[in-house]
Design a protein around this motif. Sequence first.
Motif, PDB file in Angstrom:
ATOM      1  N   THR A  65       0.839  -1.155   0.126  1.00 20.78           N
ATOM      2  CA  THR A  65      -0.021  -0.117   0.063  1.00 20.78           C
ATOM      3  C   THR A  65       0.728   1.240  -0.002  1.00 20.78           C
ATOM      4  O   THR A  65       0.585   2.413  -0.753  1.00 20.78           O
ATOM      5  N   ALA A 100      -2.152   1.672   6.366  1.00 20.85           N
ATOM      6  CA  ALA A 100      -3.506   1.865   5.996  1.00 20.85           C
ATOM      7  C   ALA A 100      -4.042   1.037   4.620  1.00 20.85           C
ATOM      8  O   ALA A 100      -3.351   0.799   3.888  1.00 20.85           O
ATOM      9  N   ASP A 117      -4.243  -2.785  -5.513  1.00 21.94           N
ATOM     10  CA  ASP A 117      -3.639  -3.221  -4.300  1.00 21.94           C
ATOM     11  C   ASP A 117      -4.520  -4.069  -3.581  1.00 21.94           C
ATOM     12  O   ASP A 117      -5.838  -4.012  -3.528  1.00 21.94           O
ATOM     13  N   THR A 118      -4.067  -4.989  -2.668  1.00 18.08           N
ATOM     14  CA  THR A 118      -5.052  -5.769  -1.849  1.00 18.08           C
ATOM     15  C   THR A 118      -5.694  -5.158  -0.748  1.00 18.08           C
ATOM     16  O   THR A 118      -4.670  -4.377  -0.222  1.00 18.08           O
ATOM     17  N   GLU A 172      -4.851 -10.229   1.978  1.00 19.42           N
ATOM     18  CA  GLU A 172      -3.644 -11.306   2.047  1.00 19.42           C
ATOM     19  C   GLU A 172      -3.486 -11.849   3.478  1.00 19.42           C
ATOM     20  O   GLU A 172      -2.863 -12.614   3.584  1.00 19.42           O
TER      21      GLU A 172
HETATM   22 MG    MG Z   1      -2.156  -2.917   2.377  1.00 15.22          MG
END
Ligand code: MG
Length: 172
Positions: A21, A38, A62-63, A67
């Motif tokens: 992130t 975040a 972005d996950t 995950e």
């Molecule tokens: Mg992240």
Amino acid sequence: MEDYKYLFKVVLIGNAGVGKTCLVRRFTQGLFPPGQGATIGVDFMIKTVEVDGDKVKLQIWDTAGQERFRCITQSYYRSANALILVYDITCQPTFDCLPNWIKEIDTYASSKVLTYLVGNKSDRLLHREIPAEIGEHFAKQHSMRYLETSAKEAENVDRLFTEIAVELTKQA
Ligand code: MG
Ligand code: GDP
């Protein structure tokens, strides 16, 4: 309306906490958020770069924390033009998990996908646990390109995404 010549989907994967992130934030907003790991709350962010005078729009996924629960689904990989597999050079377990991520890539991603292995947190050189040569070697074994980055110090972050844009336009 924004015009562009190419649109590519770039997807980040890797263990929670490695800095995915932060890399996306750094690249798209020029920020390093202090403290909190975040969740950005959206599926993807957009940034347009120029390659040889052509506008290349990168849709960067972005996950949103999935995950942590090992439930990143096939749909996340589907139609990715490039994958960025991130580990933390100061955290051995994140490197040891790479084979699991490779398995996912082999299972779900397109065989044509451009793959980068990224060792993040290169600013913490005193705490490095994985030598650069080890990362590089692993990347080579799996036909990935290798870069070390620091989202914190903005080291190699623009370069990473620009290289991907350049490479994908070459293939397009
Ligand atoms: Mg992240
Ligand atoms: P994610 O779970 O992979 O998305 O990881 P985050 O981006 O949330 O980052 C996890 C933690 O690592 C946060 O505390 C960040 O501040 C920190 N972090 C991320 N990138 C870097 C970096 O390049 N250097 C350092 N020193 N810390 C970082």
